[in-house]
Scaffold this active site. Sequence first.
Site, short mmCIF file in Angstrom:
data_model
loop_
_atom_site.label_atom_id
_atom_site.label_comp_id
_atom_site.label_asym_id
_atom_site.label_seq_id
_atom_site.Cartn_x
_atom_site.Cartn_y
_atom_site.Cartn_z
N ASN A 90 1.05 -1.08 0.51
CA ASN A 90 0.23 -0.13 -0.60
C ASN A 90 0.81 1.17 0.17
O ASN A 90 0.43 2.58 -0.25
CB ASN A 90 -0.52 -0.02 1.36
CG ASN A 90 -1.30 1.56 1.42
OD1 ASN A 90 -2.57 2.28 0.26
ND2 ASN A 90 -0.96 2.09 2.56
N TYR A 155 3.94 9.33 -11.38
CA TYR A 155 3.32 8.11 -10.12
C TYR A 155 2.86 7.50 -11.20
O TYR A 155 2.65 6.22 -11.14
CB TYR A 155 2.13 9.33 -10.15
CG TYR A 155 1.71 8.96 -8.40
CD1 TYR A 155 1.59 8.76 -7.69
CD2 TYR A 155 -0.52 8.97 -9.35
CE1 TYR A 155 0.42 7.34 -6.80
CE2 TYR A 155 -1.44 8.21 -8.24
CZ TYR A 155 -0.45 7.44 -7.37
OH TYR A 155 -1.68 6.88 -6.57
N1 LIG Z 1 -5.72 9.14 -1.68
C1 LIG Z 1 -6.01 8.16 -3.23
O1 LIG Z 1 -7.62 9.04 -3.43
C2 LIG Z 1 -5.40 7.01 -4.22
C3 LIG Z 1 -6.06 6.84 -4.99
C4 LIG Z 1 -5.58 5.74 -5.41
C5 LIG Z 1 -3.93 5.15 -5.45
N2 LIG Z 1 -4.23 5.74 -3.75
C6 LIG Z 1 -3.13 4.54 -3.71
O2 LIG Z 1 -3.13 4.64 -2.34
C7 LIG Z 1 -1.65 3.86 -1.35
C8 LIG Z 1 -1.84 4.73 0.60
O3 LIG Z 1 -2.30 6.25 -0.44
P1 LIG Z 1 -2.94 6.96 0.43
O4 LIG Z 1 -3.91 7.38 0.20
O5 LIG Z 1 -3.24 6.05 2.52
O6 LIG Z 1 -2.26 8.58 0.75
P2 LIG Z 1 -1.33 8.53 2.57
O7 LIG Z 1 -0.11 9.46 1.79
O8 LIG Z 1 -2.01 8.91 3.59
O9 LIG Z 1 -0.25 7.22 2.77
C9 LIG Z 1 0.43 6.49 2.05
C10 LIG Z 1 1.70 6.09 3.32
O10 LIG Z 1 3.19 6.12 2.52
C11 LIG Z 1 4.09 5.20 3.70
N3 LIG Z 1 5.57 5.56 2.74
C12 LIG Z 1 5.45 6.99 1.82
N4 LIG Z 1 7.00 6.53 1.23
C13 LIG Z 1 7.54 5.11 1.72
C14 LIG Z 1 8.24 4.63 1.47
N5 LIG Z 1 9.43 4.45 0.85
N6 LIG Z 1 8.65 3.20 2.65
C15 LIG Z 1 7.15 2.93 3.73
N7 LIG Z 1 6.08 3.47 3.22
C16 LIG Z 1 5.95 4.94 2.78
C17 LIG Z 1 3.52 7.51 3.86
O11 LIG Z 1 4.36 7.09 5.01
C18 LIG Z 1 2.39 6.74 4.16
O12 LIG Z 1 2.10 6.28 5.95
C19 LIG Z 1 -1.25 4.56 -2.30
O13 LIG Z 1 -0.05 3.88 -2.72
C20 LIG Z 1 -1.43 5.92 -2.87
O14 LIG Z 1 -0.71 5.67 -4.50
C21 LIG Z 1 -4.21 6.53 -3.04
#
Ligand SMILES: NC(=O)c1ccc[n+]([C@@H]2O[C@H](COP(=O)([O-])OP(=O)(O)OC[C@H]3O[C@@H](n4cnc5c(N)ncnc54)[C@H](O)[C@@H]3O)[C@@H](O)[C@H]2O)c1
Length: 247
Positions: A90, A155
Site C-alpha cells: 500500500n 506517479y
Molecule cells: N488517496 C487517493 O486518492 C489514492 C488514489 C489511488 C491510489 N492511492 C494509493 O493508495 C496508497 C495509500 O495512499 P493514501 O491515499 O493512504 O496516502 P497517504 O499519503 O496517506 O499514505 C501513504 C503512506 O505511505 C507511506 N510511505 C511513503 N513512502 C514510503 C516508503 N518509502 N516506505 C514505507 N512507507 C512509505 C507514507 O508515510 C504514508 O503513511 C498509495 O499507494 C497511493 O498511491 C491513493
Amino acid sequence: MIEVGDLSATVAIVTGAARGQGAEFARLMCERGAAVLLTDVLEEEGEEVAAALGERAAFVPHDVSDPAAWTAVVAQAEERFGKLTALVNNAGVNRRATLPETDEETWALHLAVNQSGPFYGMREAAPAIERAGGGAIVNICSGSALYGSHNFFAYSASKWALRGMTRAAAVELAPRGIRVNGIFPGLVETPMVEEVGIPTDATTLARIPLGRLATPLDVARAVAFLVSPEADYLTGIELLVDGGMFA
Ligand SMILES: NC(=O)c1ccc[n+]([C@@H]2O[C@H](COP(=O)([O-])OP(=O)(O)OC[C@H]3O[C@@H](n4cnc5c(N)ncnc54)[C@H](O)[C@@H]3O)[C@@H](O)[C@H]2O)c1
C-alpha cells in the site's frame, strides 16, 4: 464453521500503514481477527496506530524501497505471529509534475517506492506465504493506471508498472498457492489527496457517479475481501473502488 469475513487465519503485512488507507486496512483486518504487522517510514504515527489495535498488531519502521529491510520485515512477521499469509503493498508517494516538469529525483522516487517497493515485497513475501500453505497479495494501484493521467507523469508510470507486475505475479505465483490482485482506488479521502492539491470541489464530485470520494473504509473492505477465503478463486483481477469514476 468459519464466518464470512473472518480473517482469524490471516497474518498480514500492510505497508504504509501509519496513516491514510493503510492504517484503515490494518484496523479492519484486525477487527476481523487477523494479525497485522504495520510498516511505514513514519515511526511515531505507525507506533500509535498499532498500539491502538492491541495484541494482534505491531509496527516496524520500514522503507519499502530498501530490499534488505524487506528481509527483516518478513522475518519479524513470522517470528512474532508464527507465519505470513498476506501482503498488502500500500505504501506510495505522489508528487504533482507533468512530463516536462519531472526531474530525475521525482522520477527515481516514484519508481523506488511505488514500483520497486512492491517488487521487493512480493519477492520476499512469496516464499514465506508459500511456507504458510498459501495466501494472498494485494497491490494498491490507482485510477492513474487506467488512463493517461494529467499532471502526475511519474506517479502514473509507476502505477502502470505495478498493474503489470500484479498480473505477471498472479500468473507466476498461482501454482505456489498465492493469489495476487490489484485494487484501483479512484479518489480517497486521505492526506495524499490534500498534499498533491487535488480539488475535492463540485467539479471533481461531478466526475464520480456515486457523488462522493471514497473513504479509507470503502477500500479497506475490498482489501479484507481479497485476502479472505471468500476470494479463493480470484487472482490477477483489477478491482476498481472508484464510485463509478472510471465506469
Ligand atoms: N488517496 C487517493 O486518492 C489514492 C488514489 C489511488 C491510489 N492511492 C494509493 O493508495 C496508497 C495509500 O495512499 P493514501 O491515499 O493512504 O496516502 P497517504 O499519503 O496517506 O499514505 C501513504 C503512506 O505511505 C507511506 N510511505 C511513503 N513512502 C514510503 C516508503 N518509502 N516506505 C514505507 N512507507 C512509505 C507514507 O508515510 C504514508 O503513511 C498509495 O499507494 C497511493 O498511491 C491513493
